[in-house]
Design a protein around this motif. Sequence first.
Motif: not given
Length: 301
Positions: A70-75, A80-94, A161-167
Amino acid sequence: MLNQQQTGLIYGLTAYVLWGFFPIFFYYLSAVQPTEILTQRIVWSFVFVLVVVMLSGKQSRIKDALKSPATRKAMALSSVLIAINWLTFIWAVANERVLESSFGYFLTPLVSVMLAKVFLSETLDKYRIIACVFAVIGIAIQIVLIGSLPWVSLIVSMSFGLYGLVRKQAEVDSLSGLTIETAVLLPLAIAYWAWLATTGQSGFVSNGSGVTWLLIASGLVTALPLLLFAAAAKKLSLTAVGFMMYINPIMQMLSGIYFFGEPFDQAQLISFGFIWVALIVFSVGAIIQQRRMKVLANPVQ
């Protein structure tokens, strides 16, 4: 000597101030395409947290966490969720859309409440319901008055938000969690980096030593605030941590206006205003709830 509260306050404030400076940090990497910045951030974050894990001797925590399917699936999902968050933020800054990013981080606590209601069946008191209504109005104003869907804000808030929920469902500490997440993303990051290098598109070296060192430092600036926050959370009340979390979007908003020079017109002010009212109502409800819990835990004899 500083007491536990004071130490926690210093850790927490440092973490959120560092997060607040992220737009300015990533602005100086604007010569590098967002996908490569994400790649470098993953690689160097993994290197940094792995060194910390090895020096602190906490390898066993990672091994224990990965024993659970269960932990492996959650992680895997949280990666994926944190990668989406990071990429969106980086794109927004650029693309100089930092205000939209800050709007998303203002929305995140309210999105988390709605996700908890949907996925965890948590009950919403009147304060949370009112806060969510104000948040919806704020988004609607963006759509009607500004004339566009604030998709950057929505992706930032929903992904985090989803990242926090999964973690929350995964029994793993912050350091081990970030180590596992970056390890999951590492093969793809290295493969993409190799492709960029072989096709002559990598900006890791070609944009000068300054950019190269900033890309390497992205691992440190990613992991350090998280570790400071984890240390602060152990020493402070949830209310204190909750109030400090607004430092990040406030600083991002100010940097968007004064550093990036993004327009902040009346429509945006009204939209942000509804979100701020929502957060005030949300915070008041959280304070009242915590006081009630203290009274129940320590009844007058």
